[in-house]
Design an enzyme around this catalytic site. Structure first.
Site, PDB file in Angstrom:
ATOM      1  N   HIS A   1      70.335 -71.927  21.375  1.00 57.81           N
ATOM      2  CA  HIS A   1      69.164 -71.045  21.377  1.00 57.81           C
ATOM      3  C   HIS A   1      69.238 -70.038  20.227  1.00 57.81           C
ATOM      4  CE1 HIS A   1      69.863 -72.256  25.648  1.00 57.81           C
ATOM      5  NE2 HIS A   1      68.552 -72.458  25.617  1.00 57.81           N
TER       6      HIS A   1
ATOM      7  N   ASP B   1      76.071 -75.093  23.998  1.00 57.26           N
ATOM      8  CA  ASP B   1      74.947 -75.755  24.672  1.00 57.26           C
ATOM      9  C   ASP B   1      74.215 -76.732  23.748  1.00 57.26           C
ATOM     10  OD1 ASP B   1      74.216 -73.436  23.314  1.00 57.26           O
ATOM     11  OD2 ASP B   1      73.154 -72.534  25.014  1.00 57.26           O
TER      12      ASP B   1
ATOM     13  N   ASP C   1      74.885 -71.196  18.730  1.00 57.80           N
ATOM     14  CA  ASP C   1      74.349 -71.509  20.060  1.00 57.80           C
ATOM     15  C   ASP C   1      73.071 -72.347  19.906  1.00 57.80           C
ATOM     16  OD1 ASP C   1      74.552 -70.224  23.106  1.00 57.80           O
ATOM     17  OD2 ASP C   1      72.478 -70.666  22.529  1.00 57.80           O
TER      18      ASP C   1
ATOM     19  N   HIS D   1      71.131 -62.916  23.015  1.00 61.52           N
ATOM     20  CA  HIS D   1      69.698 -62.680  23.263  1.00 61.52           C
ATOM     21  C   HIS D   1      69.368 -61.203  23.492  1.00 61.52           C
ATOM     22  CE1 HIS D   1      68.749 -66.886  23.282  1.00 61.52           C
ATOM     23  NE2 HIS D   1      69.544 -67.157  24.295  1.00 61.52           N
TER      24      HIS D   1
HETATM   25  C1  SP5 Z   1      73.144 -67.494  26.030  1.00 60.74           C
HETATM   26  C2  SP5 Z   1      72.180 -68.594  26.313  1.00 60.74           C
HETATM   27  O1  SP5 Z   1      72.462 -69.756  26.012  1.00 60.74           O
HETATM   28  N1  SP5 Z   1      71.037 -68.289  26.955  1.00 60.74           N
HETATM   29  C3  SP5 Z   1      70.093 -69.275  27.250  1.00 60.74           C
HETATM   30  C4  SP5 Z   1      69.031 -68.793  28.161  1.00 60.74           C
HETATM   31  C5  SP5 Z   1      68.042 -69.860  28.485  1.00 60.74           C
HETATM   32  N2  SP5 Z   1      67.339 -69.528  29.655  1.00 60.74           N
HETATM   33  C6  SP5 Z   1      66.065 -70.156  29.831  1.00 60.74           C
HETATM   34  C7  SP5 Z   1      66.268 -71.582  30.107  1.00 60.74           C
HETATM   35  C8  SP5 Z   1      65.087 -72.211  30.720  1.00 60.74           C
HETATM   36  C9  SP5 Z   1      65.611 -73.543  31.154  1.00 60.74           C
HETATM   37  N3  SP5 Z   1      64.864 -74.126  32.166  1.00 60.74           N
HETATM   38  C10 SP5 Z   1      65.515 -75.367  32.502  1.00 60.74           C
HETATM   39  C11 SP5 Z   1      65.000 -75.900  33.759  1.00 60.74           C
HETATM   40  C12 SP5 Z   1      65.829 -77.085  34.140  1.00 60.74           C
HETATM   41  N4  SP5 Z   1      65.393 -77.549  35.419  1.00 60.74           N
HETATM   42 ZN    ZN Z   2      72.167 -70.890  24.409  1.00 60.66          ZN
END
Ligand code: SP5
Ligand code: ZN
Length: 349
Positions: A201, A288, A199, A163
């Site tokens: 994301h 993930d 990934d 990211h």
């Molecule tokens: C490297 C990588 O996989 N980064 C991912 C970053 C995601 N961060 C934001 C996630 C927001 C998730 N909110 C979840 C709430 C659950 N209670």
């Molecule tokens: Zn990710």
């Protein structure tokens, strides 16, 4: 398989905003530790540590001023806020550049944290720079091993990197490990490098870094950014620009995606890479996509990862594999080993 790893990451565990509450990040030290432990338990692997961090190489894919900011940020935060708890405090952006504004440089640490970041899931603590620079060094060392003749190697990077843009941290990422590995392969003589990102994301940072370039192509399979982080980027019509036009390929998939459409997207990307004529491959290995991931919504299973590993190996390219995300910590070691087993053609019992 050669595996590059370090314990320095343990000093970094940032805080992230969950709703309006700060929590210890899902991106935890236990993640790398469980992967390390699982791989040690497989007798066939060899382990080594990283060489020292190469700031010049990082400056080839990031704004050098951004790299210097990351290194200085915790010290500047303590200088501005001397009462900060050295153990539990965190420096975090809270105001981001409004759309259509000029990105003028702030002078205070508070302003700079917003200037150099894009998300509130990511903060800077006392050990962040050591961990971030060590993670980047792992990526470079893994790439150098492959340039020197290893057919493939795995960098157990933490924190992750995909990211991180040219000049912004976010999504648990600070320096873009995959971009650093790709640049290292280029510098060591690879004419064209493919970065494939599996990934959950979108790898917005890697896309940003190579957007205008035709010597490093970027392909990504990820959750539809209309539904999922990083939201504003990762759509199928983003193909790169200038010399890089046509060298970026996104395959967004909806929440709930299982292995079948996921593999169709992978086959599309691997065909694309084959036709592009690449000399080396960097894999952003996020796990993930796993059905039980606590912050993600794909439905891949442990038994799917060997198939993915095997298809990636079938590209037949010198390959740098780097860990990205994956937050089902208890299963992360098993899932990572499953992918590496498939990649190396090891039959699982
Ligand atoms: C490297 C990588 O996989 N980064 C991912 C970053 C995601 N961060 C934001 C996630 C927001 C998730 N909110 C979840 C709430 C659950 N209670
Ligand atoms: Zn990710």
């Amino acid at each position: 398989m050669l595996i590059i790893t370090s314990d320095v990451h343990r000093a970094h565990h940032c805080l992230e905003l969950d709703g309006a509450t700060l929590i210890r990040s899902w991106e935890s030290p236990e993640r790398a530790d469980i992967v390390h432990r699982t791989l040690i338990g497989q007798a066939r692997h060899r382990f080594d540590g990283p060489a020292t961090f190469d700031v010049e190489l990082a400056g080839e894919v990031h704004d050098p001023a951004y790299v210097a900011f990351l290194q200085s940020a915790w010290g500047r935060w303590l200088a501005a806020y001397p009462d900060t708890d050295r153990e539990t405090g965190a420096a975090m952006g809270f105001a981001w550049t409004p759309a259509r504004s000029r990105r003028r440089m702030p002078s205070t640490i508070d302003g700079l944290l917003g200037h150099y970041s894009f998300a509130a899931d990511c903060s800077i603590v006392a050990g962040t720079w050591d961990a971030v620079s060590s993670s980047a060094a792992i990526a470079q060392t893994t790439a150098r091993a492959v340039s020197a003749g290893e057919p493939y190697a795995f960098g157990l990077c933490r924190p992750p990197g995909h990211h991180a843009t040219i000049d912004q941290f976010g999504g648990y990422c600070y320096l873009n490990n995959a971009a650093i590995a790709a640049q290292s392969l280029r510098n060591d003589g690879a004419g064209r490098v493919a970065v494939l990102d599996i990934d959950y994301h979108h790898g917005n940072g890697t896309q940003d870094i190579f957007w205008h370039r035709d010597d490093v192509l970027f392909g990504s399979i990820h959750a539809d950014p209309t539904q999922e982080f990083p939201w504003s980027v990762g759509h199928a019509d983003e193909i790169g620009a200038a010399a890089g036009s046509g060298w970026n390929r996104n395959r967004p998939l909806p929440w709930g995606t299982n292995i079948h459409p996921w593999l169709d997207a992978l086959d599309d990307l691997t065909t694309w890479v084959t036709n592009a004529g690449c000399d080396a491959l960097v894999l952003s290995v996020g796990l993930d996509t796993f059905v039980d991931d606590p912050i993600s919504r794909f439905a891949l299973h442990t038994g799917d990862y060997p198939i993915i590993g095997q298809r990636l190996r079938s590209l037949g390219l010198p390959t740098v594999l780097l860990l990205e995300g994956g937050y089902a910590t208890d299963a992360l070691g098993t899932n990572c080993a499953a992918l590496l087993d498939g990649f190396e053609g090891v039959t699982r019992r």
